[in-house]
Write an enzyme that holds these catalytic residues in place. Structure first.
Site, PDB file in Angstrom:
ATOM      1  N   ALA A  69      -5.022   5.382   4.106  1.00  0.00           N
ATOM      2  CA  ALA A  69      -4.177   3.480   3.213  1.00  0.00           C
ATOM      3  C   ALA A  69      -4.791   3.160   2.737  1.00  0.00           C
ATOM      4  O   ALA A  69      -5.828   3.173   2.763  1.00  0.00           O
ATOM      5  CB  ALA A  69      -3.452   2.991   4.932  1.00  0.00           C
ATOM      6  N   ASN A  70      -4.416   2.465   1.634  1.00  0.00           N
ATOM      7  CA  ASN A  70      -4.992   1.362   0.676  1.00  0.00           C
ATOM      8  C   ASN A  70      -4.627   0.179   1.601  1.00  0.00           C
ATOM      9  O   ASN A  70      -3.157   0.516   2.226  1.00  0.00           O
ATOM     10  CB  ASN A  70      -4.993   0.986  -0.650  1.00  0.00           C
ATOM     11  CG  ASN A  70      -5.365   2.480  -1.364  1.00  0.00           C
ATOM     12  OD1 ASN A  70      -6.297   3.376  -0.767  1.00  0.00           O
ATOM     13  ND2 ASN A  70      -4.834   2.082  -2.758  1.00  0.00           N
ATOM     14  N   ARG A  71      -5.759  -0.697   1.495  1.00  0.00           N
ATOM     15  CA  ARG A  71      -5.448  -2.153   2.279  1.00  0.00           C
ATOM     16  C   ARG A  71      -4.420  -2.772   0.730  1.00  0.00           C
ATOM     17  O   ARG A  71      -5.277  -3.256  -0.447  1.00  0.00           O
ATOM     18  CB  ARG A  71      -6.650  -3.088   2.213  1.00  0.00           C
ATOM     19  CG  ARG A  71      -7.464  -2.729   3.552  1.00  0.00           C
ATOM     20  CD  ARG A  71      -9.297  -3.960   3.056  1.00  0.00           C
ATOM     21  NE  ARG A  71      -9.647  -2.397   3.430  1.00  0.00           N
ATOM     22  CZ  ARG A  71      -9.784  -2.560   5.310  1.00  0.00           C
ATOM     23  NH1 ARG A  71      -9.162  -2.944   6.397  1.00  0.00           N
ATOM     24  NH2 ARG A  71     -10.893  -1.157   6.008  1.00  0.00           N
TER      25      ARG A  71
ATOM     26  N   PRO B 273       0.867  -1.470   0.301  1.00  0.00           N
ATOM     27  CA  PRO B 273       0.185   0.006  -0.464  1.00  0.00           C
ATOM     28  C   PRO B 273       1.011   1.035  -0.489  1.00  0.00           C
ATOM     29  O   PRO B 273       1.868   1.201   0.000  1.00  0.00           O
ATOM     30  CB  PRO B 273      -0.748   0.182   1.346  1.00  0.00           C
ATOM     31  CG  PRO B 273       0.526  -0.702   2.160  1.00  0.00           C
ATOM     32  CD  PRO B 273       1.542  -1.683   0.726  1.00  0.00           C
TER      33      PRO B 273
END
Lengths: 233, 233
Positions: free
Chosen positions: A39-41, A27
């Protein structure tokens, strides 16, 4: 790592010997203030597996990784970064390369200011405005024609609806050569899991790969990359 | 864990035998959509160390943890959650308890709707509005007087400016008994690091503890907790 490299050289599988590859994975974390971030997973598992597979086939491989809990893959040079802008800079620094595989789940947006002081609830019940600005598009940037463009640029599309449709449009919009698409809807178990079900979008018909472990997706993709570069010679 | 428990029982250090404790630790992750979330930075190290220290002193300890890379501490019952609302529910389910130590870095805000479809850049350059709503305040909720209120409620304050001033005000505003305050400014190395420099804010004068490993902060705090409960008998 040395043993792996020697093994690859002597096993007859050094299909990518003499090639340079850069892979992005994981991420990005975009700070809002010193304690908060967007955040991105992404576990990073698929990208790390791809970097390791390319190295096993003999490519000199550079992995640019966001924050993950994974150890460095064997035989791969790793640069760890946090934000999308840092990922772009590290990826561009790794060029020129023959192959770029952009597997990272880059945050599309970041907070428009990151402050050195912690934002506080002020007791008013009012919510602080969170302004977002668009991050640089790493895949599109790498895909722009020019002397430093890798011969093969591969992007990923993690989608929840109309996977093939979105991925096909994404390939054209970004200017990359291939898109590896997968369905990350809740319930598929793909996000963070060890298996993946992907579709390879090229200039031709979409290819639907059977569900398989991420390591196997990685090796199959690395072999396809080797084939493509040989065809293009 | 069994060996640890027996060791604690027979070592003469079972100062908290017969007590129940609940500890929260780690960050919370607040989903924006299936692939994005807002998070707080927290390794969970200090909270996990506190749970382990309480268990070592003989307390029946329940740890409610957000996403961390840490293994379960020895001798501690662990419930893993993701969001602030899940953390509140799991913490309340662990009551009644004699001791509550709220060490988690709970997100103050969450996205006002979490969607099952991934938000997309639409090519307009327009940024999607990200509405935020306030999360439940776990420390304040646990601190409210009533039959289920733990006899000793301890909160944490991670601050970047006027640490003692903010922490003292926080203690009064939340209604908890003690606040453990620390300075998490970038450069202190406390966030994610193994050492901590804390100040204990009680009804009396602030206590300034020397810098020490997080495990030692945890044991010192657990011993102070045992003293306080004995005084209150």
């Amino acid at each position: 790592e040395i043993v792996d490299a020697i093994e690859a050289q002597f096993s007859g599988h050094a299909l990518l010997a003499g090639r340079k590859a850069v892979v992005t994975a994981g991420p990005t974390h975009e700070p809002i203030d010193p304690v908060r971030y967007i955040a991105n997973r992404s576990s990073g598992k698929q990208g790390y597996a791809i970097a390791e597979a390319l190295a096993r086939l003999g490519a000199e491989t550079h992995l640019v990784s966001g924050p993950t809990a994974l150890p460095d893959p064997a035989g791969v040079q790793v640069t760890r970064i946090e934000t999308a802008r840092e990922m772009l800079a590290a990826t561009e620094a790794a060029l020129p390369a023959d192959i770029a595989i952009c597997c990272a789940a880059v945050a599309d947006w970041r907070a428009d200011t990151s402050t050195n002081s912690k934002l506080k609830k002020d007791g008013s019940g009012q919510i602080p405005p969170l302004g977002l600005v668009e991050n640089p598009d790493i895949l599109a940037t790498i895909s722009v024609a020019g002397p430093k463009r890798p011969r093969l640029v591969v992007g990923f599309a993690a989608e929840t609806d109309d996977v093939i449709g979105y991925a096909t449009a994404k390939r054209q919009r970004k200017g990359c050569d291939w898109i590896v698409a997968n369905d990350v809807s809740p319930g598929t178990g793909i996000m963070g899991g060890d298996d993946n079900t992907v579709h390879l979008i090229t200039a031709g018909d979409p290819e639907h790969w059977d569900p398989m472990p991420k390591a196997q997706v990685a090796m199959k993709l690395a072999e396809r990359v080797a084939d493509a570069l040989t065809d293009k010679q």
